[in-house]
Design a protein around this motif. Structure first.
Motif, short mmCIF file in Angstrom:
data_model
loop_
_atom_site.label_atom_id
_atom_site.label_comp_id
_atom_site.label_asym_id
_atom_site.label_seq_id
_atom_site.Cartn_x
_atom_site.Cartn_y
_atom_site.Cartn_z
N GLU A 1 2.81 98.62 -99.99
CA GLU A 1 2.80 98.33 -98.55
C GLU A 1 1.59 98.87 -97.79
OE1 GLU A 1 5.91 96.95 -95.40
OE2 GLU A 1 6.61 98.46 -96.81
N PRO A 2 1.17 100.11 -98.02
CA PRO A 2 0.00 100.61 -97.28
C PRO A 2 -1.29 99.82 -97.56
CG PRO A 2 1.18 102.44 -98.27
CD PRO A 2 1.78 101.18 -98.83
N SER A 3 -1.37 99.16 -98.71
CA SER A 3 -2.59 98.43 -99.06
C SER A 3 -2.52 96.95 -98.70
CB SER A 3 -2.89 98.58 -100.55
OG SER A 3 -1.90 97.94 -101.32
N LEU A 4 -1.42 96.50 -98.14
CA LEU A 4 -1.27 95.09 -97.79
C LEU A 4 -1.94 94.80 -96.45
CD1 LEU A 4 2.47 94.40 -98.73
CD2 LEU A 4 0.42 94.02 -100.12
N THR A 5 -2.47 93.60 -96.33
CA THR A 5 -3.02 93.15 -95.05
C THR A 5 -1.86 92.86 -94.10
OG1 THR A 5 -2.98 90.80 -95.60
CG2 THR A 5 -4.97 92.05 -96.26
N ASP A 6 -2.16 92.70 -92.84
CA ASP A 6 -1.11 92.36 -91.87
C ASP A 6 -0.46 91.03 -92.22
OD1 ASP A 6 -1.49 94.71 -90.45
OD2 ASP A 6 -2.77 93.79 -88.92
N ALA A 7 -1.26 90.06 -92.65
CA ALA A 7 -0.72 88.76 -93.04
C ALA A 7 0.21 88.89 -94.25
CB ALA A 7 -1.85 87.78 -93.34
N GLU A 8 -0.17 89.71 -95.22
CA GLU A 8 0.66 89.93 -96.41
C GLU A 8 1.96 90.64 -96.03
OE1 GLU A 8 -2.95 90.17 -99.71
OE2 GLU A 8 -2.18 92.01 -98.81
N ARG B 1 7.73 90.49 -95.08
CA ARG B 1 8.83 90.64 -94.11
C ARG B 1 9.71 89.38 -94.10
NH1 ARG B 1 9.61 88.42 -89.69
NH2 ARG B 1 7.45 87.77 -89.38
N GLN B 2 9.07 88.22 -94.12
CA GLN B 2 9.83 86.97 -94.16
C GLN B 2 10.69 86.89 -95.41
OE1 GLN B 2 7.28 83.53 -93.43
NE2 GLN B 2 6.05 84.78 -92.02
N ARG C 1 16.67 92.77 -101.39
CA ARG C 1 15.87 92.19 -100.30
C ARG C 1 14.39 92.58 -100.43
NH1 ARG C 1 18.39 89.74 -95.96
NH2 ARG C 1 20.64 89.85 -96.03
N HIS C 2 14.14 93.83 -100.80
CA HIS C 2 12.75 94.27 -100.98
C HIS C 2 12.12 93.62 -102.21
CE1 HIS C 2 13.86 97.38 -98.01
NE2 HIS C 2 12.60 97.18 -97.64
N ALA C 3 12.91 93.42 -103.25
CA ALA C 3 12.40 92.71 -104.44
C ALA C 3 12.06 91.27 -104.07
CB ALA C 3 13.45 92.75 -105.56
N THR C 4 12.91 90.64 -103.28
CA THR C 4 12.65 89.27 -102.83
C THR C 4 11.37 89.24 -101.99
OG1 THR C 4 15.01 88.75 -102.86
CG2 THR C 4 13.60 87.29 -101.56
N ALA C 5 11.15 90.26 -101.18
CA ALA C 5 9.93 90.34 -100.38
C ALA C 5 8.70 90.40 -101.27
CB ALA C 5 9.99 91.57 -99.46
N PHE C 6 8.75 91.21 -102.31
CA PHE C 6 7.63 91.32 -103.26
C PHE C 6 7.38 89.98 -103.94
CE2 PHE C 6 6.35 92.12 -107.71
CZ PHE C 6 5.07 92.57 -107.49
N GLU C 7 8.44 89.36 -104.44
CA GLU C 7 8.31 88.07 -105.12
C GLU C 7 7.78 87.00 -104.17
OE1 GLU C 7 12.12 88.94 -108.06
OE2 GLU C 7 12.34 87.55 -106.38
N CYS C 8 8.23 87.00 -102.93
CA CYS C 8 7.77 86.05 -101.93
C CYS C 8 6.26 86.21 -101.71
CB CYS C 8 8.54 86.27 -100.63
SG CYS C 8 8.05 85.18 -99.28
N LEU C 9 5.80 87.44 -101.63
CA LEU C 9 4.37 87.69 -101.45
C LEU C 9 3.58 87.14 -102.63
CD1 LEU C 9 1.92 88.96 -100.07
CD2 LEU C 9 2.56 91.13 -101.18
N ILE C 10 4.03 87.41 -103.84
CA ILE C 10 3.34 86.91 -105.04
C ILE C 10 3.34 85.37 -105.04
CG2 ILE C 10 3.35 86.83 -107.58
CD1 ILE C 10 2.44 89.54 -106.36
#
Length: 144
Positions: A76-83, A88-89, A108-117
């Motif tokens: 999370e600290p290394s993610l851009t605002d868009a990421e 979050r979505q 929910r957090h795992a889904t967030a990671f997968e969504c980002l990827i």
């Protein structure tokens, strides 16, 4: 084929039915989960001592909801605002059910990671995927 996929992952001839920004977070998580799991398997196969049982146990430990939740907190600290917005979505998306081996928050957090990827995959950002996944795997392997 779209320029995005040709520039990113054009080795596979199918594009999504909609522009990536129009895909639901659950759909992005669906493909993101597969992309991450393949990356983990490729990493494990690159190591010596390829015992199938060890490969499976290690892979399971890296792709579980608990592991992916931990990874998202680490990244999370290394993610851009868009990421962060994409994550979050994914976190807020309603998936319908939670696996019996994960609690709701981890899932929910795992889904967030997968969504980002998944989002990075469909927008052709393979270098960013590589960076995030390499950092994730190294972080998790150093924890064990």
């Amino acid at each position: 084929m779209s320029d995005q996929l040709q520039n990113g992952f054009g080795w596979f001839p199918y594009e999504p039915s909609k522009a990536p920004r129009l895909l639901s977070p659950i759909v992005l998580a669906y493909i993101g989960d597969a992309i991450y799991e393949v990356a983990v398997r490729q990493y494990l196969i690159s190591l010596p001592n390829l015992r199938p049982n060890h490969l499976h146990r290690t892979a399971t430990g890296l792709v579980s909801a608990k592991a992916q939740s931990t990874i998202l907190a680490f990244l999370e600290p290394s993610l851009t605002d868009a990421e962060k917005d994409i994550a979050r979505q994914g976190r807020n998306a309603k998936s319908g059910s939670v696996p019996k081996n994960a609690d709701v928050l981890e899932y929910r957090h795992a889904t967030a990671f997968e969504c980002l990827i998944g989002h990075l995959y469909y927008t052709g950002q393979q270098e960013r995927i590589r960076e995030l996944i390499e950092n994730s795997i190294q972080y998790m392997m150093n924890r064990s």
